[in-house]
Structures are given as C-alpha cells and as structure tokens.
Scaffold this active site. Structure first.
Site, PDB file in Angstrom:
ATOM      1  CD  GLU A 144      -2.810  -3.497  14.758  1.00 22.40           C
ATOM      2  OE1 GLU A 144      -2.890  -2.985  13.634  1.00 22.40           O
ATOM      3  OE2 GLU A 144      -3.671  -3.327  15.645  1.00 22.40           O
ATOM      4  NE  ARG A 197      -2.518  -2.260   3.038  1.00 20.93           N
ATOM      5  CZ  ARG A 197      -2.557  -2.212   4.356  1.00 20.93           C
ATOM      6  NH1 ARG A 197      -2.971  -1.125   4.973  1.00 20.93           N
ATOM      7  NH2 ARG A 197      -2.163  -3.242   5.061  1.00 20.93           N
TER       8      ARG A 197
END
Ligand SMILES: O=P(O)(O)OC[C@H]1O[C@H](OP(=O)(O)OP(=O)(O)O)[C@H](O)[C@@H]1O
Ligand SMILES: Nc1ncnc2[nH]cnc12
Length: 170
Positions: free
Chosen positions: A96, A59
C-alpha cells in the site's frame, strides 16, 4: 471480547493519506492476544494437516508463532531482504505504501508440505501474493492465507488464488 476496539487508527503513517491500522494495543492485551491466536488457528481448514506456518516480517511473526503452536506445525519466517543468514530465494513486491523485497530460506519448506501463511493486515495483497509465489517456487502447497484484518476496499483478496480468511473486515 471485542478485539476490533483494540486496533488503533493512526492517520498519515507511514505516509500522508494512509490510515495505519496499529495492532500494538491488541498484542499488549493478554486476553485479546490469546483470543486472536485461538480464532486464527480455528480458521485453518480442519481437514488438512498444516506442516508449517509462515509469519511475514515483522507483524506476522507474533501471531504466526502462536498459530503454529496451536496447529502443531513448524514456524518459518519470511523476512525483508538481507536478514536471513543462509541460502534464500527472493521476490520483489509492491504494497500500500511502497515496495520491497522478501526472502525465504530455500530449505525452509520441503516440496509437498502444506503451508499456512499469516500476517496482520491484508491491504493491496502485494505482500501476501509475493509470499505465495515464494512458497510455490519451493514446491509448498498454500492451504490458506489468514490475517487479523482485511482492508476490503483495496481488494487484496483478488490477488490471492488461495483460501483467504480474516477475523475483521474494514
Ligand atoms: O497487502 P499489502 O499492501 O502488501 O500490505 C500488507 C503488509 O504491510 C504491512 O507490512 P509492512 O511492510 O509495513 O512491514 P512491517 O510488518 O515490518 O511493519 C503488513 O504487516 C503487511 O505485511
Ligand atoms: N493501512 C495499513 N495499516 C497497517 N498495515 C498496513 N499494511 C498495508 N497497509 C496498511
């Protein structure tokens, strides 16, 4: 326009308990896309000429390229393991919701070059910190890490010794 409205929360993706910040509605909006690229380029310190912008797979590639164009800089991809075709250096990292390995071409950066690192999200900082280490191993100088958004509660900023800037804080 308010770009925050174009970031979609997707609960339990890619794992249960993660609220995924989806930027695809923002990328699909022509005005928001240009505004976002302009604002991210404007965050770059204006007293230092950026030689190269790094975009982090996947991204970080989209706006990374647009920022490079605005700053008159080259673009360098940092990719997940096994995707870059020539000689690379690698760094394992945690994020994460998992762990992985990132790679950069050894000839992508010349020692002493000023580098801006871009990604869509700063969460734990594992990804961006690994990229800073790759750049420094090649002798590059990280001028800034910039992001569309930062998840403040994960304290990613604390893992980055460089200038950190983002358009939105959660
Ligand atoms: O601060 P961190 O906890 O390290 O997390 C941030 C990273 O996680 C996401 O990428 P992801 O690995 O999901 O890859 P993708 O862009 O290919 O979807 C995001 O685009 C950042 O690169
Ligand atoms: N919550 C999240 N949403 C989108 N990308 C991420 N990368 C790490 N955490 C993320």
């Amino acid at each position: 326009m308010n770009i925050e409205k174009l970031i979609r929360d997707v609960p339990d993706f890619p794992k249960k308990g993660i609220v995924f910040k989806d930027v695809t509605p923002l990328l699909a909006n022509r005005k928001a896309l240009v505004q976002c690229a302009d604002q991210l380029a404007a965050l770059s310190p204006n007293d230092i000429k950026i030689d190269k912008v790094i975009g982090i797979e996947a991204r970080g590639f989209i706006l990374g390229g647009m920022i490079a164009e605005r700053l008159g800089a080259g673009f360098v991809p940092v990719r997940k393991k096994g995707k870059l075709p020539s000689e690379v250096i690698s760094k394992k990292y945690g994020l994460e919701y998992g762990e992985d390995t990132l790679q950069i071409h050894t000839d992508a950066i010349v020692a002493g070059e000023h580098i801006l690192i871009h990604d869509d999200v700063l969460a734990t900082g594992g990804t961006a910190s690994a990229v800073c280490q790759l750049v420094e191993e090649l002798g590059g100088i990280v001028v800034q890490c910039n992001f569309i958004m930062e998840l403040d509660f994960l304290k990613g900023r604390d893992h980055l010794i460089t200038n950190v800037a983002s358009l939105i804080n959660y």
